[in-house]
Design a protein around this motif. Structure first.
Motif, PDB file in Angstrom:
ATOM      1  N   GLU A 154       0.998  10.354  -7.416  1.00 19.29           N
ATOM      2  CA  GLU A 154       1.421  11.631  -7.982  1.00 19.29           C
ATOM      3  C   GLU A 154       2.851  11.580  -8.487  1.00 19.29           C
ATOM      4  OE1 GLU A 154       2.267  11.700  -3.550  1.00 19.29           O
ATOM      5  OE2 GLU A 154       0.650  11.067  -4.878  1.00 19.29           O
ATOM      6  N   HIS A 155       3.615  10.573  -8.092  1.00 14.53           N
ATOM      7  CA  HIS A 155       5.008  10.505  -8.525  1.00 14.53           C
ATOM      8  C   HIS A 155       5.139   9.951  -9.932  1.00 14.53           C
ATOM      9  CE1 HIS A 155       6.568  11.796  -4.735  1.00 14.53           C
ATOM     10  NE2 HIS A 155       6.046  10.775  -4.066  1.00 14.53           N
ATOM     11  N   TYR A 156       4.264   9.027 -10.336  1.00 18.81           N
ATOM     12  CA  TYR A 156       4.457   8.426 -11.651  1.00 18.81           C
ATOM     13  C   TYR A 156       3.549   9.023 -12.712  1.00 18.81           C
ATOM     14  CZ  TYR A 156       0.462   5.469 -10.347  1.00 18.81           C
ATOM     15  OH  TYR A 156      -0.744   5.007  -9.959  1.00 18.81           O
ATOM     16  N   VAL A 157       2.563   9.902 -12.358  1.00 19.76           N
ATOM     17  CA  VAL A 157       1.769  10.592 -13.369  1.00 19.76           C
ATOM     18  C   VAL A 157       2.339  11.994 -13.528  1.00 19.76           C
ATOM     19  CG1 VAL A 157      -0.498  11.414 -14.030  1.00 19.76           C
ATOM     20  CG2 VAL A 157      -0.283   9.290 -12.732  1.00 19.76           C
ATOM     21  N   HIS A 158       2.964  12.258 -14.643  1.00 21.83           N
ATOM     22  CA  HIS A 158       3.591  13.556 -14.863  1.00 21.83           C
ATOM     23  C   HIS A 158       2.539  14.622 -15.166  1.00 21.83           C
ATOM     24  CE1 HIS A 158       7.838  12.344 -14.779  1.00 21.83           C
ATOM     25  NE2 HIS A 158       7.313  11.168 -15.105  1.00 21.83           N
ATOM     26  N   ASP A 159       2.873  15.883 -14.956  1.00 22.20           N
ATOM     27  CA  ASP A 159       1.937  17.005 -15.043  1.00 22.20           C
ATOM     28  C   ASP A 159       1.354  17.107 -16.455  1.00 22.20           C
ATOM     29  OD1 ASP A 159       0.503  19.261 -14.803  1.00 22.20           O
ATOM     30  OD2 ASP A 159       2.180  20.572 -14.240  1.00 22.20           O
TER      31      ASP A 159
ATOM     32  N   VAL B  66      -5.833   8.293 -20.874  1.00 22.87           N
ATOM     33  CA  VAL B  66      -6.138   6.884 -20.605  1.00 22.87           C
ATOM     34  C   VAL B  66      -4.968   6.201 -19.902  1.00 22.87           C
ATOM     35  CG1 VAL B  66      -6.653   4.649 -21.669  1.00 22.87           C
ATOM     36  CG2 VAL B  66      -7.736   6.731 -22.537  1.00 22.87           C
ATOM     37  N   ALA B  67      -3.753   6.521 -20.358  1.00 31.95           N
ATOM     38  CA  ALA B  67      -2.563   5.937 -19.727  1.00 31.95           C
ATOM     39  C   ALA B  67      -2.448   6.367 -18.276  1.00 31.95           C
ATOM     40  CB  ALA B  67      -1.309   6.333 -20.505  1.00 31.95           C
ATOM     41  N   ASP B  68      -2.749   7.655 -18.001  1.00 36.72           N
ATOM     42  CA  ASP B  68      -2.686   8.142 -16.623  1.00 36.72           C
ATOM     43  C   ASP B  68      -3.709   7.423 -15.748  1.00 36.72           C
ATOM     44  OD1 ASP B  68      -0.700   9.827 -17.382  1.00 36.72           O
ATOM     45  OD2 ASP B  68      -1.972  11.605 -17.581  1.00 36.72           O
ATOM     46  N   GLU B  69      -4.917   7.228 -16.291  1.00 34.63           N
ATOM     47  CA  GLU B  69      -5.943   6.512 -15.537  1.00 34.63           C
ATOM     48  C   GLU B  69      -5.515   5.063 -15.278  1.00 34.63           C
ATOM     49  OE1 GLU B  69      -8.636   7.519 -14.053  1.00 34.63           O
ATOM     50  OE2 GLU B  69      -8.296   9.596 -14.690  1.00 34.63           O
TER      51      GLU B  69
ATOM     52  N   ALA C 291       0.817  -1.211   0.000  1.00 36.78           N
ATOM     53  CA  ALA C 291       0.000   0.000   0.000  1.00 36.78           C
ATOM     54  C   ALA C 291       0.844   1.251   0.000  1.00 36.78           C
ATOM     55  CB  ALA C 291      -0.927  -0.012   1.218  1.00 36.78           C
ATOM     56  N   GLY C 292       2.043   1.154   0.605  1.00 40.11           N
ATOM     57  CA  GLY C 292       2.914   2.321   0.679  1.00 40.11           C
ATOM     58  C   GLY C 292       3.317   2.820  -0.677  1.00 40.11           C
ATOM     59  N   ILE C 293       3.479   1.935  -1.626  1.00 40.71           N
ATOM     60  CA  ILE C 293       3.872   2.342  -2.975  1.00 40.71           C
ATOM     61  C   ILE C 293       2.652   2.757  -3.788  1.00 40.71           C
ATOM     62  CG2 ILE C 293       4.834   1.520  -5.142  1.00 40.71           C
ATOM     63  CD1 ILE C 293       6.726  -0.182  -3.605  1.00 40.71           C
ATOM     64  N   GLN C 294       1.567   2.031  -3.634  1.00 37.74           N
ATOM     65  CA  GLN C 294       0.383   2.311  -4.443  1.00 37.74           C
ATOM     66  C   GLN C 294      -0.195   3.698  -4.169  1.00 37.74           C
ATOM     67  OE1 GLN C 294      -2.204  -0.932  -3.540  1.00 37.74           O
ATOM     68  NE2 GLN C 294      -1.193  -2.335  -4.970  1.00 37.74           N
ATOM     69  N   ASN C 295       0.019   4.261  -2.993  1.00 36.09           N
ATOM     70  CA  ASN C 295      -0.557   5.556  -2.662  1.00 36.09           C
ATOM     71  C   ASN C 295       0.185   6.718  -3.287  1.00 36.09           C
ATOM     72  OD1 ASN C 295      -2.544   4.432  -1.123  1.00 36.09           O
ATOM     73  ND2 ASN C 295      -1.386   4.523   0.794  1.00 36.09           N
ATOM     74  N   HIS C 296       1.366   6.508  -3.839  1.00 32.46           N
ATOM     75  CA  HIS C 296       2.161   7.605  -4.373  1.00 32.46           C
ATOM     76  C   HIS C 296       1.909   7.768  -5.864  1.00 32.46           C
ATOM     77  CE1 HIS C 296       4.282   6.963  -0.542  1.00 32.46           C
ATOM     78  NE2 HIS C 296       4.676   8.231  -0.672  1.00 32.46           N
TER      79      HIS C 296
ATOM     80  N   ARG D 122      -3.219   5.070 -12.384  1.00 31.09           N
ATOM     81  CA  ARG D 122      -3.927   5.236 -11.114  1.00 31.09           C
ATOM     82  C   ARG D 122      -4.619   3.938 -10.691  1.00 31.09           C
ATOM     83  NH1 ARG D 122      -5.473  10.074 -13.822  1.00 31.09           N
ATOM     84  NH2 ARG D 122      -4.396  11.907 -12.957  1.00 31.09           N
ATOM     85  N   ALA D 123      -5.073   3.180 -11.703  1.00 30.51           N
ATOM     86  CA  ALA D 123      -5.757   1.910 -11.411  1.00 30.51           C
ATOM     87  C   ALA D 123      -4.780   0.761 -11.175  1.00 30.51           C
ATOM     88  CB  ALA D 123      -6.702   1.556 -12.561  1.00 30.51           C
ATOM     89  N   GLY D 124      -3.484   1.034 -11.364  1.00 29.76           N
ATOM     90  CA  GLY D 124      -2.488  -0.013 -11.148  1.00 29.76           C
ATOM     91  C   GLY D 124      -2.222  -0.887 -12.354  1.00 29.76           C
ATOM     92  N   ASP D 125      -2.795  -0.550 -13.512  1.00 28.73           N
ATOM     93  CA  ASP D 125      -2.561  -1.337 -14.735  1.00 28.73           C
ATOM     94  C   ASP D 125      -1.370  -0.724 -15.476  1.00 28.73           C
ATOM     95  OD1 ASP D 125      -2.616  -2.908 -16.949  1.00 28.73           O
ATOM     96  OD2 ASP D 125      -4.742  -2.601 -17.411  1.00 28.73           O
TER      97      ASP D 125
END
Length: 679
Positions: free
Chosen positions: A10-15, A31-34, A3-8, A37-40
């Protein structure tokens, strides 16, 4: 992922508010950003890959987004490739590697949990938690290392398949099969039982002679392992200490002692052993892992984290270039190489950035090269002599009882007796399998250290084979029964001398030998028939059934012997041809005798005819050109084989060199047997 990694996220979705490169589809990026966020992460990586493919020039930001998605999806090596592409445009900042750092830290925790059980167990002779590292080291093993434990062969045991391992390793191997060729127990039932494992006498002596000190070390080591397994750790550590006093630079030994020391809570000494390993083999992942574990157990977490990162750096850097770090100097793609190393080092320093007092001590990665060297004064070709022929081993074969002989020497001995020539152990089961595989290790040692002597030995062998295959000079003679051209002659071979003779005819490739009947004065008759081997069927006890067929008649010029069986110098016989009126008379005689033979055979009772047909086949058809074959018509030899004649009478007809004389003799025999037959 925890869970510690999944909550971050904002780090892997660039602005997305930042300008996108021309050609990029904003909707697809959304779609890629979503998906992220969904872990796919795999879907996101696919979208980023397809978007990059549409661009005329690679976009650094999109490459980073792809790299982050790959890293989160667990594809570290692929992620590093994308980071390299981004670094090619501009040096990477520490914050741009944050996702990779988190994934690596998560990976370390996962590995720690799975490996800690193995390190604390002490139940096997070698830790198997670094199996991938051991596979990488396979190419660095020398001839004297066991392919199972990766250490000096101790009580080397050669399996019937030809591969050699430590006896202890074979006993501990639950699969009970050769790890090199996957030989199954049912192909060698006895040798895969504990009682069936016998030490290779020759190679065991060589190990003691060539590596006496290390051999003692290995014995202490294994004794320590045995005591450790019994939970007698105090005496076990004494054995390890004695071993390391003799050989302080064996990393696997140091690793095992460090693991034992950690079990004994002696973390300080374990750290010292870890430091020694890291100096001896700075690019061995296991060295850094054990060092990190020792630091963590001692509560020195910052140093533990640093060693974990060294470990991970080595593990990830090697598959990145598809080779070990030690061989990177030979990489032809210097640009790609520099990017890979630059990225890896940047990542390493980024990970250590929170420990500035340690970062300055980052170690280099010099080449490690193993390999034992045999002192020249200890090399003696006499150590490789066959005890049967007293010559250098040629095609060495080791029996299940551990003794080694030349293949041909062993076969000859087993022709006479089913026991080992040295220890007299029964080898009937070994003979039944006919698993005469060369002992590969001894063969390789001969090629490495005695190549000139081996070349000379091979030359002598080839000359012997050439001499045996020269049927113009010396023909092997099987003294048994009458044989005729074109007629099958099945043989049951059981005498040792004829086993050898048949085997040689197959090995030389001639597949031929002569057949003669016995002669009280000369040993065998002056005339015979050459036989061609069509097939050989071997029985478990060494006997064989040989399917042969007659091919040519010969006259013996000189009688001889070789290795127990008869030989002869011969000349082949051919019928003298006739022409004109003689040919006309010969054709009439030929047709007349054939009709007479056909009448006699037709008049036989059915059971007699069937018996003849089952053994010799049908009466051959009449030849249109009876002089075409130098041995004459086939039907004559078929008839001669089935007529009730004594061997001497058959031999007289076989020796005739004119078809006319042979036909006249056959006609007389037919007249005789027809009159004699009861009405």
């Amino acid at each position: 992922m925890d869970a510690g990694i999944q909550n971050h996220t904002e780090h892997y979705v660039h602005d997305p508010s930042k300008p996108t490169a021309p050609g990029l589809c904003v909707e697809m990026l959304g779609v890629a950003d979503e998906a992220c966020r969904a872990g796919d992460f795999d879907l996101a990586a696919e979208i980023y890959t397809s978007q990059l493919a549409e661009l005329e020039h690679t976009d650094r930001g999109l490459s980073l987004r792809k790299a982050d998605a790959l890293a989160r999806g667990g594809h570290i090596a692929d992620a590093l490739d994308s980071y390299c592409i981004a670094a090619n445009f501009q040096a990477l900042r520490p914050d741009e590697l944050q996702i990779l750092v988190e994934v690596i830290a998560h990976t370390i925790r996962t590995k720690e949990q799975s490996v800690s059980k193995t390190i604390s167990g002490g139940s096997t002779s070698e830790s198997r938690c670094f199996e991938s590292d051991e596979l990488d080291d396979e190419q660095n093993l020398d001839l004297f290392s066991c392919r199972l434990c990766k250490c000096l062969l101790t009580e080397p045991t050669s399996l019937v398949c030809g591969h050699t391992f430590c006896k202890r390793c074979l006993e501990d191997d639950l699969t009970k099969e050769c790890r090199s060729c996957r030989l199954k127990p049912n192909k060698s039932p006895r040798q895969f039982t504990v009682d069936g494992l016998r030490v290779n006498v020759i190679f065991s002596g060589l190990i003691e002679k060539w590596f006496n000190s290390e051999s003692k070390v290995r014995r202490y080591w294994l004794e320590g392992e045995g005591l450790w397994k019994k939970q007698d750790v105090s005496n076990a550590i004494l054995k390890f200490n004695r071993a390391i006093e003799l050989e302080p630079c064996i990393c696997q030994l140091l690793a095992r002692r460090a693991e034992l020391l950690m079990e004994m809570k002696n973390f300080g000494q374990a750290i010292k052993d870890g430091d020694t390993m890291c100096q001896l083999r700075p690019q061995w992942p296991k060295a850094h892992y054990i060092q990190a574990t020792a630091f963590r157990s001692a509560g020195r977490n910052e140093e533990a984290l640093q060693e974990y990162f060294y470990y991970l750096f080595i593990c990830e850097c090697q598959p990145l270039c598809g080779r070990s770090v030690a061989s990177m100097a030979g990489c032809t793609n210097t640009h790609s190489l520099s990017l890979s190393l630059s990225l890896s080092l940047s990542l390493c320093f980024c990970l250590l950035a929170s420990f500035p007092d340690k970062a300055s001590s980052c170690k280099t990665l010099p080449t490690f090269s193993g390999g034992r060297q045999v002192q020249s004064q200890l090399l003696d070709s006499a150590d490789f002599e066959c005890s049967l022929c007293m010559r250098l081993f040629y095609e060495p074969v080791t029996t299940p009882c551990g003794h080694t002989f030349c293949l041909k020497c062993l076969e000859r001995c087993l022709d006479h007796n089913h026991n080992c020539p040295l220890c007299k152990e029964n080898l009937s089961e070994y003979l039944a399998t006919r698993a005469y595989n060369k002992t590969l290790l001894i063969e390789k040692l001969l090629q490495r250290f005695f190549c000139d002597e081996l070349a000379e030995r091979r030359k002598v062998y080839e000359e012997e084979m050439k001499e045996l295959s020269n049927l113009n000079q010396e023909v092997p003679i099987f003294v048994c029964t009458m044989a005729f051209p074109t007629i099958p002659c099945p043989l049951h071979v059981f005498e040792p001398r004829y086993r050898l003779m048949i085997r040689r005819s197959m090995e030389t490739g001639t597949r031929q030998f002569g057949m003669c009947i016995a002669d009280e004065l000369k040993g065998f008759a002056d005339h015979g028939c050459m036989l061609q081997v069509r097939d050989v069927k071997f029985f478990p006890d060494g006997r064989s059934v040989v399917d042969t067929i007659g091919i040519a008649r010969f006259r013996v010029l000189t009688h001889g012997q070789r290795d127990g069986y008869h030989t002869a110098k011969i000349e082949y016989l051919e019928d003298k041809k006739v022409e004109g009126e003689e040919l006309t008379e010969l054709l009439k005689l030929h047709d007349s005798v054939y009709d007479q033979a056909l009448g006699w055979f037709t008049s036989l009772k059915d059971d007699m005819k069937n018996q003849i047909i089952s053994h010799f086949g049908q009466l051959p058809v009449k030849d249109s050109g009876p002089q075409d074959n130098p041995n004459g018509p086939a039907w004559c030899w078929w008839l001669l084989a089935v007529l009730p004649l004594e061997n001497k009478a058959q031999l007289t007809i076989l020796a005739m060199n004119t078809l006319k004389d042979r036909l006249i003799a056959i006609r007389r025999v037919l007249i005789f047997v027809t009159r004699k037959r009861p009405r």
